[in-house]
Design an enzyme around this catalytic site. Structure first.
Site, PDB file in Angstrom:
ATOM      1  N   SER A  18      36.259  36.464  35.462  1.00 57.41           N
ATOM      2  CA  SER A  18      37.117  36.351  36.637  1.00 57.41           C
ATOM      3  C   SER A  18      36.552  37.136  37.807  1.00 57.41           C
ATOM      4  O   SER A  18      35.933  38.188  37.637  1.00 57.41           O
ATOM      5  CB  SER A  18      38.524  36.842  36.287  1.00 57.41           C
ATOM      6  OG  SER A  18      38.849  37.995  37.023  1.00 57.41           O
ATOM      7  N   LYS A  19      36.765  36.588  38.980  1.00 58.76           N
ATOM      8  CA  LYS A  19      36.231  37.242  40.170  1.00 58.76           C
ATOM      9  C   LYS A  19      36.842  38.616  40.372  1.00 58.76           C
ATOM     10  O   LYS A  19      36.225  39.493  40.945  1.00 58.76           O
ATOM     11  CB  LYS A  19      36.515  36.368  41.397  1.00 58.76           C
ATOM     12  CG  LYS A  19      35.644  35.123  41.442  1.00 58.76           C
ATOM     13  CD  LYS A  19      35.875  34.299  42.689  1.00 58.76           C
ATOM     14  CE  LYS A  19      35.001  33.039  42.629  1.00 58.76           C
ATOM     15  NZ  LYS A  19      35.212  32.161  43.776  1.00 58.76           N
ATOM     16  N   ARG A  20      38.074  38.771  39.911  1.00 55.69           N
ATOM     17  CA  ARG A  20      38.760  40.033  40.137  1.00 55.69           C
ATOM     18  C   ARG A  20      38.188  41.171  39.307  1.00 55.69           C
ATOM     19  O   ARG A  20      37.962  42.267  39.801  1.00 55.69           O
ATOM     20  CB  ARG A  20      40.244  39.891  39.823  1.00 55.69           C
ATOM     21  CG  ARG A  20      40.999  39.117  40.879  1.00 55.69           C
ATOM     22  CD  ARG A  20      42.484  39.385  40.784  1.00 55.69           C
ATOM     23  NE  ARG A  20      42.770  40.815  40.909  1.00 55.69           N
ATOM     24  CZ  ARG A  20      43.999  41.310  40.979  1.00 55.69           C
ATOM     25  NH1 ARG A  20      45.021  40.515  40.925  1.00 55.69           N
ATOM     26  NH2 ARG A  20      44.196  42.609  41.092  1.00 55.69           N
ATOM     27  N   ARG A  21      37.961  40.918  38.021  1.00 56.65           N
ATOM     28  CA  ARG A  21      37.591  42.044  37.162  1.00 56.65           C
ATOM     29  C   ARG A  21      36.132  42.058  36.734  1.00 56.65           C
ATOM     30  O   ARG A  21      35.653  43.053  36.208  1.00 56.65           O
ATOM     31  CB  ARG A  21      38.494  42.091  35.929  1.00 56.65           C
ATOM     32  CG  ARG A  21      38.657  40.744  35.255  1.00 56.65           C
ATOM     33  CD  ARG A  21      39.407  40.771  33.951  1.00 56.65           C
ATOM     34  NE  ARG A  21      39.291  39.473  33.334  1.00 56.65           N
ATOM     35  CZ  ARG A  21      40.299  38.594  33.244  1.00 56.65           C
ATOM     36  NH1 ARG A  21      41.488  38.896  33.668  1.00 56.65           N
ATOM     37  NH2 ARG A  21      40.094  37.410  32.702  1.00 56.65           N
TER      38      ARG A  21
ATOM     39  N   LEU B 202      32.447  33.972  46.789  1.00 57.93           N
ATOM     40  CA  LEU B 202      31.041  34.002  46.436  1.00 57.93           C
ATOM     41  C   LEU B 202      30.769  33.014  45.303  1.00 57.93           C
ATOM     42  O   LEU B 202      31.671  32.581  44.612  1.00 57.93           O
ATOM     43  CB  LEU B 202      30.643  35.419  46.027  1.00 57.93           C
ATOM     44  CG  LEU B 202      30.770  36.434  47.171  1.00 57.93           C
ATOM     45  CD1 LEU B 202      30.512  37.850  46.665  1.00 57.93           C
ATOM     46  CD2 LEU B 202      29.800  36.093  48.296  1.00 57.93           C
TER      47      LEU B 202
END
Length: 459
Positions: free
Chosen positions: A231-234, A15
């Site tokens: 970050s995209k993860r968190r 995204l």
RNA sequence: GGCCCCAUCGUCUAGAGGCCUAGGACAUCACCCUCUCAAGGUGGAGGCACGGGUUCGAAUCCCGUUGGGGCUGCCA
């Protein structure tokens, strides 16, 4: 001096990141201010990580923000031959050399490259990657509009990869070759690229020694509450997500512009198009900025409240799904001051659309406590009064006031069970206006239905 | 570890040596308004990381310390 050429070069791996959006915005502002050219280039060199729909998402996100580009989208994957050719020329000229894969460390990843193949004179062959030969001496200075002139000792620069062992170009090679070919004059990007810039410049000089280096502007990073790069993860970072949550595009642009920059007069609320003339890369701050959702919410709520009625109506429609927006339209002025995001509208007015309101037991219990033993009498009086009164807010209110008075309850208490009866909840838009929109028949029906839920033996 | 960047209220920032008793915004607290919840109004608390210089004078310049971050990938 020729008109500047700037670019946004996102990779389609997911995204659209808000950090990328901010970078795009600053590039756009500078391009528009100077009458320069804004180029969109999709950096899809890593075939393994590319997502086909992501490239489209990038374009729709830019459009949503109102950032139009003058050239592109160019796709880096389509320029593969040019990148490979540039790399081979570098090898030919001695700027680069072939290298075997590093042995695997115990953790399964290749060890860090230690320069072991520098002088082995290996040939190009399958399985070998091409590395840039970084200078052992001297230093490289970056001219940065925001950060001054950071200088890096060349000795600390590793021999970074140009071509993978598969033969595919790597980021720096493709990035630099394209910037050269597209005659980019200003590289405006996140600060996380600053340490790569000496390598960028060395590569540029090796490929096109006669082409003038671009000027850099490394923007402060947008960080999370722990002051780390988003970050995209968190972290919640996708622009698409903000759009779906009901943030207004003009607010996102406004808010993003304020991360690291502010207009000379200090005003905070503005349209990005109105600030073009005042923008300056040199005025961008150099310290990282926290992405404060609370402030974004405040801006968004303010902007929603400033919307004209028909504009609000249009913007809300997609958030209602299959529900007919005309139904809620009369109540929109009341809803307008109560939502911060557009996606909050539907749950606030669902009682207008559902056959039965979503019943919240806690709200009902609380209403019963506020009206103690008088709930049944109160609701009975309201149902009766509403059956005959003029169907407009003031009259509807008067009925509840009178019913409350008869039961020894002030309006604050009396409205509680009526509100739950109609909407299922303790909080919501103004009750009497809501009742009017709901309609006399349905309103009375719901009050009677609630009557059945009053405990027979009230405490 | 090495290299590089950064440092004003909790947060985003104004501040380019005297305009600073450090201003604004968001968040927060109190009060007002009020049919719930909001919105709105009024007021309050809250900051120049630390230590040295330079200067008549430093939040602003220099050095150091501390702290935070980024990079150091056959990711971008």
């Amino acid at each position: 001096m020729a008109a500047p050429r700037l670019r946004i070069a996102p990779s389609p791996t997911g995204l659209f990141h808000v950090g990328t959006a901010r970078t795009a915005l600053f590039n756009w502002l500078e391009a528009r201010r100077t009458g320069g050219t804004f180029v969109l280039r999709i950096e899809d060199t890593d075939l393994g990580r590319n997502l086909v729909e992501a490239a489209d998402g990038i374009q729709r996100s830019l459009e949503w923000l109102g950032l139009d580009w003058d050239e592109g989208p160019y796709f880096q994957s389509q320029r593969r031959e040019r990148h490979v050719a540039a790399a081979l020329e570098l090898a030919e000229a001695g700027f680069a050399y072939w290298s075997d894969p590093m042995p695997l460390a115990p953790d399964g990843k290749p060890e860090r490259y230690d320069g072991r193949d520098r002088d082995r004179g290996l040939d190009r062959s399958p399985g070998r990657a091409l590395r840039f030969r970084s200078p052992d001496e001297g230093a490289t200075t970056v001219f940065d509009l925001i950060r001054g002139e950071p200088t890096f000792p060349n000795a600390v620069l590793e021999d970074f990869g140009l071509l993978k062992s598969s033969g595919d170009p790597l980021f720096l090679l493709a990035n630099v070759a394209d910037d050269i070919d597209m005659a980019i004059t200003h590289v405006v990007r996140g600060e996380d690229h600053l340490s790569n810039t000496p390598k960028y410049q060395l590569l540029w000089a090796a490929i096109a020694p006669s082409a003038p280096l671009p000027v850099f502007a490394h923007l402060p990073l947008i960080v999370n509450e722990k002051r780390q790069k988003l970050s995209k993860r968190r972290d919640k970072v996708s622009l698409e997500q903000f759009r779906d949550d009901g943030y207004l595009p003009e607010v996102m642009g406004n808010f993003l512009a304020l991360l690291g920059w502010s207009p000379p007069d200090g005003r905070e609320r503005f349209a990005i198009g109105d600030v073009i003339k005042e923008f300056s890369l040199a005025d961008v701050l150099s310290s990282s900025a926290y992405f404060d959702l609370k402030k974004l919410d405040a801006f968004n709520g303010d902007a929603i409240r400033e919307l004209a009625a028909d504009d609000l109506f249009e913007r809300i429609t997609p958030f209602l799904g299959t529900w007919d927006p005309a139904r809620v339209q009369p109540l929109l002025p009341e809803v307008q001051t109560r939502v911060v995001r557009l996606d909050e509208v539907a749950p606030m007015v669902d009682f207008l659309y559902l056959d039965e309101p979503v019943w919240d037991d806690a709200s009902w219990e609380k209403a019963l406590r506020q009206t103690t033993g008088a709930t049944a009498a109160l609701l009975g009086a309201v149902a009766q009064g509403w059956s005959a009164c003029p169907w407009e807010a003031e009259a509807v209110k008067a009925v509840v006031v009178d019913a409350g008075t008869a039961s020894g309850l002030n309006l604050k208490k009396a409205q509680a069970p009526v509100r739950v009866a109609l909407t299922g909840r303790a909080v919501g838009p103004p009750l009497f206006e809501s009742a009017v929109v709901l309609g006399r028949g349905e309103a009375v029906r719901r009050v009677r239905a609630a009557l059945d839920r009053v405990p027979a033996l009230a405490p």
